[in-house]
Design a protein around this motif. Structure first.
Motif, PDB file in Angstrom:
ATOM      1  N   ALA A 143      33.939  48.216  99.586  1.00 51.12           N
ATOM      2  CA  ALA A 143      33.103  49.432  99.560  1.00 51.12           C
ATOM      3  C   ALA A 143      32.281  49.621 100.829  1.00 51.12           C
ATOM      4  O   ALA A 143      31.166  50.120 100.789  1.00 51.12           O
ATOM      5  N   GLY A 144      32.811  49.235 101.982  1.00 49.59           N
ATOM      6  CA  GLY A 144      32.116  49.445 103.245  1.00 49.59           C
ATOM      7  C   GLY A 144      31.332  48.259 103.746  1.00 49.59           C
ATOM      8  O   GLY A 144      30.743  48.317 104.818  1.00 49.59           O
ATOM      9  N   TYR A 145      31.302  47.184 102.978  1.00 49.39           N
ATOM     10  CA  TYR A 145      30.629  45.970 103.436  1.00 49.39           C
ATOM     11  C   TYR A 145      31.546  45.178 104.370  1.00 49.39           C
ATOM     12  O   TYR A 145      32.764  45.310 104.328  1.00 49.39           O
ATOM     13  N   GLU A 146      30.933  44.337 105.172  1.00 47.50           N
ATOM     14  CA  GLU A 146      31.672  43.370 105.977  1.00 47.50           C
ATOM     15  C   GLU A 146      31.433  41.986 105.405  1.00 47.50           C
ATOM     16  O   GLU A 146      30.280  41.588 105.203  1.00 47.50           O
ATOM     17  N   LEU A 147      32.491  41.252 105.118  1.00 50.93           N
ATOM     18  CA  LEU A 147      32.359  39.897 104.607  1.00 50.93           C
ATOM     19  C   LEU A 147      32.010  38.968 105.759  1.00 50.93           C
ATOM     20  O   LEU A 147      32.816  38.744 106.663  1.00 50.93           O
ATOM     21  N   VAL A 148      30.787  38.434 105.736  1.00 49.23           N
ATOM     22  CA  VAL A 148      30.298  37.630 106.851  1.00 49.23           C
ATOM     23  C   VAL A 148      30.786  36.197 106.760  1.00 49.23           C
ATOM     24  O   VAL A 148      31.171  35.579 107.750  1.00 49.23           O
ATOM     25  N   SER A 149      30.766  35.633 105.551  1.00 51.15           N
ATOM     26  CA  SER A 149      31.202  34.251 105.388  1.00 51.15           C
ATOM     27  C   SER A 149      31.720  34.061 103.976  1.00 51.15           C
ATOM     28  O   SER A 149      31.430  34.833 103.072  1.00 51.15           O
ATOM     29  N   THR A 150      32.513  33.039 103.803  1.00 52.43           N
ATOM     30  CA  THR A 150      33.038  32.699 102.481  1.00 52.43           C
ATOM     31  C   THR A 150      32.792  31.224 102.212  1.00 52.43           C
ATOM     32  O   THR A 150      32.752  30.406 103.129  1.00 52.43           O
ATOM     33  N   GLN A 151      32.631  30.900 100.958  1.00 57.87           N
ATOM     34  CA  GLN A 151      32.494  29.516 100.541  1.00 57.87           C
ATOM     35  C   GLN A 151      33.451  29.263  99.390  1.00 57.87           C
ATOM     36  O   GLN A 151      33.676  30.137  98.555  1.00 57.87           O
ATOM     37  N   LEU A 152      34.014  28.089  99.359  1.00 59.08           N
ATOM     38  CA  LEU A 152      34.914  27.713  98.289  1.00 59.08           C
ATOM     39  C   LEU A 152      34.454  26.375  97.741  1.00 59.08           C
ATOM     40  O   LEU A 152      34.475  25.357  98.435  1.00 59.08           O
ATOM     41  N   ARG A 153      34.001  26.378  96.517  1.00 58.87           N
ATOM     42  CA  ARG A 153      33.528  25.153  95.882  1.00 58.87           C
ATOM     43  C   ARG A 153      34.568  24.690  94.874  1.00 58.87           C
ATOM     44  O   ARG A 153      34.886  25.419  93.935  1.00 58.87           O
ATOM     45  N   LEU A 154      35.093  23.509  95.076  1.00 60.46           N
ATOM     46  CA  LEU A 154      36.183  22.990  94.247  1.00 60.46           C
ATOM     47  C   LEU A 154      35.791  21.676  93.605  1.00 60.46           C
ATOM     48  O   LEU A 154      35.077  20.863  94.192  1.00 60.46           O
ATOM     49  N   ARG A 155      36.253  21.450  92.405  1.00 60.47           N
ATOM     50  CA  ARG A 155      36.058  20.185  91.725  1.00 60.47           C
ATOM     51  C   ARG A 155      37.415  19.538  91.464  1.00 60.47           C
ATOM     52  O   ARG A 155      38.369  20.226  91.096  1.00 60.47           O
ATOM     53  N   PHE A 156      37.475  18.228  91.667  1.00 60.13           N
ATOM     54  CA  PHE A 156      38.736  17.543  91.428  1.00 60.13           C
ATOM     55  C   PHE A 156      38.446  16.162  90.881  1.00 60.13           C
ATOM     56  O   PHE A 156      37.329  15.657  90.958  1.00 60.13           O
ATOM     57  N   ASN A 157      39.458  15.534  90.357  1.00 63.47           N
ATOM     58  CA  ASN A 157      39.340  14.207  89.764  1.00 63.47           C
ATOM     59  C   ASN A 157      40.405  13.307  90.388  1.00 63.47           C
ATOM     60  O   ASN A 157      41.605  13.601  90.285  1.00 63.47           O
ATOM     61  N   LEU A 158      39.954  12.238  90.993  1.00 64.31           N
ATOM     62  CA  LEU A 158      40.900  11.295  91.601  1.00 64.31           C
ATOM     63  C   LEU A 158      41.551  10.394  90.560  1.00 64.31           C
ATOM     64  O   LEU A 158      42.470   9.654  90.862  1.00 64.31           O
TER      65      LEU A 158
END
Length: 209
Positions: free
Chosen positions: A193-208
């Protein structure tokens, strides 16, 4: 600084700050439409350079000093207090009924705690329409906001009768320069809607495992 004079940002003084900001909205600020979002011009992405700061820890996370936390809280409360008064002017709904965020305990005498997990700060029922307002306040006019996880979730998952607005209150502590701008839902139209995406974050959870 509120209208050019120093004010306290201590927790015990926040209620007085909220009352003063709510009381000094100008007629122009009060007249801003609450149901019509500003049309944003297309943004041209600007190159962003990374910089290091002595205030950042070795892990890359920034710890806000206590005094800055108090100031951030005061600015956020000032923005929500201004919007509470503005929405009351627009819809005739008392802030006790529309204000839903955690900051309502500072802005409303004897108020029950709000809930910051809702993804919005104010809720207005107007006939068959429901308006959700998320407030972003600034002492300047940066033209940049951050949406938290709950806000992204709520803004992107609306019922047919719901409309989500972001209310940007610039120069929130300066009566003469303060401006209330109703921004569109970034998830309500193609291409943000006319915004500029400045940064993104991706938070992930995993199990070893």
């Amino acid at each position: 600084m509120l209208n050019g004079r120093p004010v306290s940002a201590r927790p015990d003084d926040l209620a007085a700050l909220a009352r003063e900001v709510a009381a000094d909205l100008t007629p122009k600020q009060r007249a801003t439409s609450a149901t019509s979002a500003t049309a944003l011009a297309p943004r041209i992405p600007q190159p962003r350079t990374s910089s290091s700061s002595g205030a950042r820890s070795h892990s890359g996370s920034y710890q806000v000093p206590a005094s800055d936390q108090d100031r951030t809280l005061a600015v956020g409360l000032a923005g929500e207090a201004a919007v509470a008064a503005w929405l009351q002017e627009q819809f005739g709904v008392e802030p006790q009924d529309s204000w839903k965020s955690g900051l309502r305990v500072h802005g409303l005498a004897g108020a029950q705690p709000g809930d910051d997990r809702l993804g919005y700060d104010f809720l207005i029922h107007d006939g068959d329409a429901t308006y959700l307002y998320e407030v972003k306040a600034s002492t300047g006019h940066s033209g940049e906001i951050i949406l938290g996880e709950s806000e992204v979730r709520r803004a992107s998952r609306l019922k047919p009768d719901e409309t989500y607005f972001i209310v940007y209150v610039s120069h929130v502590l300066d009566r003469d320069r303060r401006n209330i701008t109703v921004l569109p839902n970034p998830f309500g139209a193609p291409d943000l809607a006319g915004y500029e995406l400045v940064s993104t974050q991706l938070r992930l959870r995993f199990n070893l495992g």
